[in-house]
Design an enzyme around this catalytic site. Structure first.
Site, PDB file in Angstrom:
ATOM      1  N   ASP A 119       0.810  -1.218   0.000  1.00 28.70           N
ATOM      2  CA  ASP A 119       0.000   0.000   0.000  1.00 28.70           C
ATOM      3  C   ASP A 119       0.847   1.274   0.000  1.00 28.70           C
ATOM      4  O   ASP A 119       0.360   2.349   0.315  1.00 28.70           O
ATOM      5  CB  ASP A 119      -0.959   0.020   1.196  1.00 28.70           C
ATOM      6  CG  ASP A 119      -0.239  -0.144   2.537  1.00 28.70           C
ATOM      7  OD1 ASP A 119       0.894   0.352   2.675  1.00 28.70           O
ATOM      8  OD2 ASP A 119      -0.807  -0.783   3.439  1.00 28.70           O
ATOM      9  N   ARG A 190       1.001   7.004  -0.186  1.00 20.38           N
ATOM     10  CA  ARG A 190       0.252   6.005   0.585  1.00 20.38           C
ATOM     11  C   ARG A 190      -1.095   5.829  -0.090  1.00 20.38           C
ATOM     12  O   ARG A 190      -1.836   6.791  -0.295  1.00 20.38           O
ATOM     13  CB  ARG A 190       0.071   6.497   2.027  1.00 20.38           C
ATOM     14  CG  ARG A 190      -0.749   5.560   2.926  1.00 20.38           C
ATOM     15  CD  ARG A 190      -0.022   4.242   3.165  1.00 20.38           C
ATOM     16  NE  ARG A 190      -0.535   3.523   4.308  1.00 20.38           N
ATOM     17  CZ  ARG A 190      -1.665   2.806   4.329  1.00 20.38           C
ATOM     18  NH1 ARG A 190      -2.434   2.749   3.261  1.00 20.38           N
ATOM     19  NH2 ARG A 190      -2.016   2.162   5.421  1.00 20.38           N
ATOM     20  N   ASP A 195      -5.271  -0.953   3.482  1.00 20.77           N
ATOM     21  CA  ASP A 195      -4.150  -1.282   4.363  1.00 20.77           C
ATOM     22  C   ASP A 195      -3.706  -2.698   4.018  1.00 20.77           C
ATOM     23  O   ASP A 195      -4.488  -3.652   4.157  1.00 20.77           O
ATOM     24  CB  ASP A 195      -4.583  -1.185   5.827  1.00 20.77           C
ATOM     25  CG  ASP A 195      -3.391  -1.122   6.784  1.00 20.77           C
ATOM     26  OD1 ASP A 195      -2.250  -1.124   6.299  1.00 20.77           O
ATOM     27  OD2 ASP A 195      -3.617  -1.059   8.008  1.00 20.77           O
ATOM     28  N   GLU A 198       1.839  -6.012   6.403  1.00 16.64           N
ATOM     29  CA  GLU A 198       3.226  -5.587   6.472  1.00 16.64           C
ATOM     30  C   GLU A 198       4.121  -6.698   5.913  1.00 16.64           C
ATOM     31  O   GLU A 198       3.725  -7.866   5.855  1.00 16.64           O
ATOM     32  CB  GLU A 198       3.617  -5.280   7.923  1.00 16.64           C
ATOM     33  CG  GLU A 198       2.826  -4.157   8.560  1.00 16.64           C
ATOM     34  CD  GLU A 198       3.159  -2.796   7.969  1.00 16.64           C
ATOM     35  OE1 GLU A 198       4.268  -2.638   7.425  1.00 16.64           O
ATOM     36  OE2 GLU A 198       2.299  -1.898   8.059  1.00 16.64           O
ATOM     37  N   ARG A 232       3.816  11.521   3.817  1.00 14.11           N
ATOM     38  CA  ARG A 232       3.438  10.842   2.581  1.00 14.11           C
ATOM     39  C   ARG A 232       2.161  11.441   2.009  1.00 14.11           C
ATOM     40  O   ARG A 232       1.256  11.827   2.754  1.00 14.11           O
ATOM     41  CB  ARG A 232       3.236   9.346   2.843  1.00 14.11           C
ATOM     42  CG  ARG A 232       4.482   8.628   3.284  1.00 14.11           C
ATOM     43  CD  ARG A 232       4.202   7.178   3.634  1.00 14.11           C
ATOM     44  NE  ARG A 232       3.226   7.069   4.713  1.00 14.11           N
ATOM     45  CZ  ARG A 232       2.785   5.928   5.210  1.00 14.11           C
ATOM     46  NH1 ARG A 232       3.230   4.789   4.713  1.00 14.11           N
ATOM     47  NH2 ARG A 232       1.916   5.902   6.192  1.00 14.11           N
TER      48      ARG A 232
END
Length: 310
Positions: A119, A190, A195, A198, A232
């Site tokens: 993302d 972003r 989302d 990670e 961002r």
């Protein structure tokens, strides 16, 4: 040659005067009365033959030569494509205003060069784009000119020092489709409303690879809606008319970030992927990225790998 647009940029025409916020700004165009029809016609005719903008234009605008050529190219195209070419000074002025405003307000196209995860990415925007050229700091503009001169003089040490100044300010040189290097500004983006897992999470690598396949090396349009606390730009990304967030949600490579984006279509796209068990929804118990970050924040910070919690 009349240099009609040059006089408008310079501001010494009583008929058609731009407003300059600063010396380095691209002007925002406003009609006063009119612009010389024959002068403008001669300027554009000369450009169509020589591909050269009026001499001396660079004395009055900080935009690169490439940006100036882009302006004249668009003006020439608009003139030729008009169903009825301007017949009066008023019509010529209107054509100039409409064309340059379209250039100013156009969506910025960029080439993706660094993709951090599913993302987020970094992009480099060519400073030849008129809207971007208006924001190049004077010290960067001057360093770029001096670096070109240093390279021509084969002074590699001086060129290297100037490149450091340029990079420190967030700029770099990128290679275009014509194999020529142009000055570009770096932006961290972003993706708005989603989302992704990670990189240390299950399905983090798959999510990143999905984004890479969708945008790497392609020309993008990014609509920016603001900036987050990490500097961002928050934006919606399109590639050849395809909405990237939609594709990531439908294919199960990202979560709908409902805490920050309430768009119902995002919820529907996630529901569609979840019911079909696509992507991360095929996992027995997919973990929410925002909850994972909170759980692992202290651990990762100790390992000098800080994470960003939203």
């Amino acid at each position: 040659m009349g240099n009609a647009i040059l006089r408008c940029l310079r501001g010494d025409s009583d008929d058609y005067r731009p407003h300059h916020e600063t010396q380095t700004s691209v002007p925002y165009w406003t009609i006063q009365v009119n612009v010389g029809l024959s002068d403008l016609s001669n300027d554009l005719n000369n450009f169509s033959i020589t591909s050269q903008v009026p001499g001396g234009l660079s004395q009055y605008v900080a935009s690169s030569k490439k940006a100036q050529i882009y302006w004249y190219k668009k003006l020439h195209e608009a003139w030729q494509e008009s169903s009825l070419p301007p017949r009066t000074s008023e019509e010529a002025a209107r054509l100039v205003v409409q064309t340059l405003r379209r250039i100013q307000n156009a969506d910025i196209e960029v080439d993706a060069s660094v993709i951090a995860d599913g993302d987020g990415l970094s992009v480099y925007v060519d400073t030849a784009y008129p809207r971007e050229s208006a924001n190049v700091p004077r010290e960067v503009h001057e360093a770029a000119i001096e670096r070109t001169e240093a390279q021509a003089a084969k002074d590699s040490a001086r060129a290297h020092e100037l490149l450091k100044i340029i990079k420190k300010a967030g700029y770099r040189y990128i290679k275009g489709h014509d194999n020529k290097f142009t000055l570009a500004r770096k932006y961290r983006i972003r993706l708005r409303g989603i989302d992704a897992p990670e990189m240390a999470m299950t399905y983090g690598q798959e999510s990143k690879e999905a984004l890479v396949k969708l945008i790497q090396g392609k020309s993008l349009t990014i609509h920016v809606y603001g900036e987050d606390c990490y500097g961002r730009s928050i934006g919606d990304i399109y590639c050849n008319g395809v909405f990237i967030q939609e594709q990531l949600l439908k294919r199960g490579f990202a979560w709908h970030f409902k805490a920050y984006d309430q768009r119902p279509e995002f919820a529907n796209w996630q529901k569609e992927a979840r019911l079909a068990r696509r992507g991360l929804w095929g996992l027995p118990n997919p973990e929410k990225p925002w909850e994972w970050r909170k759980t692992h924040r202290n651990e990762l910070t100790k390992n000098n790998n800080p994470i960003q919690v939203y």
